[in-house]
Enzyme design. Structure first.
Site, PDB file in Angstrom:
ATOM      1  N   GLN A 103      21.284 -12.491-105.913  1.00 53.04           N
ATOM      2  CA  GLN A 103      21.327 -11.045-106.118  1.00 53.04           C
ATOM      3  C   GLN A 103      20.814 -10.716-107.520  1.00 53.04           C
ATOM      4  O   GLN A 103      21.394 -11.133-108.524  1.00 53.04           O
ATOM      5  CB  GLN A 103      22.734 -10.472-105.928  1.00 53.04           C
ATOM      6  CG  GLN A 103      22.661  -8.941-105.849  1.00 53.04           C
ATOM      7  CD  GLN A 103      24.002  -8.248-105.940  1.00 53.04           C
ATOM      8  OE1 GLN A 103      24.803  -8.558-106.803  1.00 53.04           O
ATOM      9  NE2 GLN A 103      24.241  -7.277-105.080  1.00 53.04           N
ATOM     10  N   TYR A 184      24.768   0.639-110.723  1.00 47.60           N
ATOM     11  CA  TYR A 184      23.932  -0.064-111.705  1.00 47.60           C
ATOM     12  C   TYR A 184      22.549   0.605-111.779  1.00 47.60           C
ATOM     13  O   TYR A 184      22.342   1.666-111.196  1.00 47.60           O
ATOM     14  CB  TYR A 184      23.890  -1.561-111.373  1.00 47.60           C
ATOM     15  CG  TYR A 184      25.285  -2.164-111.487  1.00 47.60           C
ATOM     16  CD1 TYR A 184      25.952  -2.194-112.716  1.00 47.60           C
ATOM     17  CD2 TYR A 184      25.967  -2.631-110.376  1.00 47.60           C
ATOM     18  CE1 TYR A 184      27.248  -2.694-112.828  1.00 47.60           C
ATOM     19  CE2 TYR A 184      27.274  -3.140-110.483  1.00 47.60           C
ATOM     20  CZ  TYR A 184      27.896  -3.157-111.715  1.00 47.60           C
ATOM     21  OH  TYR A 184      29.181  -3.639-111.824  1.00 47.60           O
ATOM     22  N   ARG A 231      20.631  -4.174-101.398  1.00 43.73           N
ATOM     23  CA  ARG A 231      22.014  -3.714-101.222  1.00 43.73           C
ATOM     24  C   ARG A 231      22.163  -2.279-101.709  1.00 43.73           C
ATOM     25  O   ARG A 231      21.738  -1.944-102.825  1.00 43.73           O
ATOM     26  CB  ARG A 231      22.990  -4.606-101.981  1.00 43.73           C
ATOM     27  CG  ARG A 231      24.437  -4.434-101.506  1.00 43.73           C
ATOM     28  CD  ARG A 231      25.384  -5.348-102.238  1.00 43.73           C
ATOM     29  NE  ARG A 231      26.587  -5.608-101.449  1.00 43.73           N
ATOM     30  CZ  ARG A 231      27.773  -5.910-101.950  1.00 43.73           C
ATOM     31  NH1 ARG A 231      27.941  -5.987-103.248  1.00 43.73           N
ATOM     32  NH2 ARG A 231      28.813  -6.133-101.165  1.00 43.73           N
ATOM     33  N   GLY A 320      33.813 -10.371 -99.027  1.00 49.48           N
ATOM     34  CA  GLY A 320      33.862 -10.641-100.462  1.00 49.48           C
ATOM     35  C   GLY A 320      35.114 -11.380-100.857  1.00 49.48           C
ATOM     36  O   GLY A 320      35.163 -12.616-100.815  1.00 49.48           O
ATOM     37  N   ARG A 321      36.178 -10.613-101.196  1.00 47.23           N
ATOM     38  CA  ARG A 321      37.398 -11.245-101.704  1.00 47.23           C
ATOM     39  C   ARG A 321      37.956 -12.341-100.814  1.00 47.23           C
ATOM     40  O   ARG A 321      38.441 -13.351-101.340  1.00 47.23           O
ATOM     41  CB  ARG A 321      38.431 -10.164-102.024  1.00 47.23           C
ATOM     42  CG  ARG A 321      38.079  -9.435-103.327  1.00 47.23           C
ATOM     43  CD  ARG A 321      38.841  -8.147-103.481  1.00 47.23           C
ATOM     44  NE  ARG A 321      38.571  -7.263-102.351  1.00 47.23           N
ATOM     45  CZ  ARG A 321      39.087  -6.054-102.213  1.00 47.23           C
ATOM     46  NH1 ARG A 321      39.911  -5.589-103.127  1.00 47.23           N
ATOM     47  NH2 ARG A 321      38.776  -5.310-101.177  1.00 47.23           N
TER      48      ARG A 321
HETATM   49  C1  PHB Z   1      32.468  -6.401-110.936  1.00 44.30           C
HETATM   50  O1  PHB Z   1      32.305  -7.199-111.839  1.00 44.30           O
HETATM   51  O2  PHB Z   1      33.589  -5.941-110.668  1.00 44.30           O
HETATM   52  C2  PHB Z   1      31.324  -5.985-110.109  1.00 44.30           C
HETATM   53  C3  PHB Z   1      30.082  -6.527-110.347  1.00 44.30           C
HETATM   54  C4  PHB Z   1      29.016  -6.149-109.565  1.00 44.30           C
HETATM   55  C5  PHB Z   1      29.212  -5.236-108.562  1.00 44.30           C
HETATM   56  C6  PHB Z   1      30.445  -4.697-108.325  1.00 44.30           C
HETATM   57  C7  PHB Z   1      31.508  -5.089-109.089  1.00 44.30           C
HETATM   58  O3  PHB Z   1      28.207  -4.850-107.816  1.00 44.30           O
END
Ligand code: PHB
Length: 361
Positions: A103, A184, A231, A320-321
């Site tokens: 990414q 971002y 994304r 993710g988590r």
């Molecule tokens: C984070 O560090 O919490 C984080 C980084 C990248 C993302 C979203 C969250 O796209």
């Protein structure tokens, strides 16, 4: 339109030029464990190899240039040492039969002067400070006031992405994902809450989607369109991301990307890592406009994931988590086993604890 015949999470799928053994994806997860020079370490290779049973691993967000960094100890993809470090990671994942894309990240205004070369201000579409925090050597701190990029600097930004895509392919990745989500840099250009420009890069939807289009075109030319994904997070409030009318904005964004023939589009539904119903949004309207593989993410349970894949509403589901705390997540999903709980204290920074030491069944 993507293939909508009956299928399960555990079935293979051809995603552009990348053949995946199953439809379960490890989402990109920032862990802040890069070594000196923002270089991937052997510990990172071990962490990813432990999770290589995923159909696809999306590496944690990785800055394309020193200016693109916004958090402490996140890895880069612009130096030879970083390429070498990542090559050890992709070799380890491939040795276990996995597939992995990188990414590519430029944080824009979500940064801090302490993380920028010479302590300079971070860059952004407009000089508007985000109401957001970043992770620095002093822990979580408010982000710094950014400076607006000059129009003449935009080719340099696009060139940074192009260069990073080439380095990612040198590092043995199967492809790349352009991070255009979560507030971002690219997302800052997309949205009118952060983009107040009145030149070719701001104002109309056409102008606000220009950076996304130019970056993704350049990356697709470099890595191959069948090895490029994007994304998006149309309604996330992450990092102070705001737009007055996201539906037409993201419909047009996807319409512009569709002719590029990308491998996939990865959509965060709702608030990143939070409620899925934070704001109404018609995601199918985006899906209808896209021809590659459709990847969804955010708070999916095994049941929801099976349903979305079997109904044809998505081709792939990113978790993710759950992948942080469960290196053997694929197996646990397959047999319906309970999941390990995550330790929030070890998410960002540190070593093996809460990183490579989560138990398998
Ligand atoms: C984070 O560090 O919490 C984080 C980084 C990248 C993302 C979203 C969250 O796209």
């Amino acid at each position: 339109m993507s293939d909508r015949s009956p299928r399960s999470l555990f079935d293979p799928v051809q995603m552009g030029d990348i053949a995946l053994a199953k439809r379960i994806v490890m989402a990109p997860l920032t862990r802040d464990r890069a070594g000196p020079g923002r270089t991937p370490t052997p510990l990172m290779a071990e962490y990813y190899a432990q999770r290589a049973d995923a159909g696809l691993i999306i590496a944690e967000a990785t800055q394309i240039s020193p200016e693109g960094q916004g958090y402490l100890d996140t890895p880069g993809i612009y130096s030879s040492a970083q390429v070498k470090g990542w090559k050890a990671v992709t070799d380890a994942v491939h040795a276990r039969g996995g597939k992995m894309v990188l990414q590519m990240w430029h944080v824009g205004r979500i940064s801090h002067t302490s993380l920028q070369l010479g302590g300079k201000a971070p860059v952004a579409p407009s000089a508007i400070r985000a109401k957001a925090k970043t992770f620095t050597a002093n822990g979580f701190e408010p982000v710094s006031e950014p400076r607006a990029l000059a129009a003449g600097e935009m080719p340099r930004i696009v060139a940074q992405y192009r260069y990073a895509a080439a380095r990612a392919m040198d590092a043995g990745f199967d492809g790349v994902e352009v991070h255009a989500a979560n507030g971002y840099l690219i997302d800052q250009f997309l949205r009118d809450g952060s983009n107040h420009r009145d030149d070719a890069w701001g104002g109309s939807i056409e102008n606000r989607t220009r950076l996304l289009y130019d970056v993704v075109s350049a990356v697709a030319q470099t890595a191959g369109s069948g090895r490029t994904g994007v994304r998006l997070s149309p309604v996330t409030p992450a990092n102070d991301a705001r737009d007055s009318n996201p539906q037409p904005l993201f419909e047009r964004a996807v319409e512009r990307l569709a002719p590029l023939g990308l491998a996939y589009l990865h959509v965060i539904e709702g608030a990143t890592g939070g409620p899925r119903d934070v704001a109404p949004f018609d995601y199918e309207a985006l899906h209808r406009r896209f021809h590659g593989s459709w990847m969804v993410n955010n708070g999916y349970t095994e049941k929801m994931a099976e349903e979305v894949v079997s109904s044809g509403l998505a081709d792939l589901v990113a978790f993710g988590r759950p992948f942080i705390a469960n290196p053997d997540l694929v197996k646990r999903l397959r047999i319906g086993a309970p999941l390990n709980a995550i330790n929030p204290a070890t998410l960002y920074g540190g070593g093996a604890e809460g990183y490579t030491d989560y138990r398998t069944l």
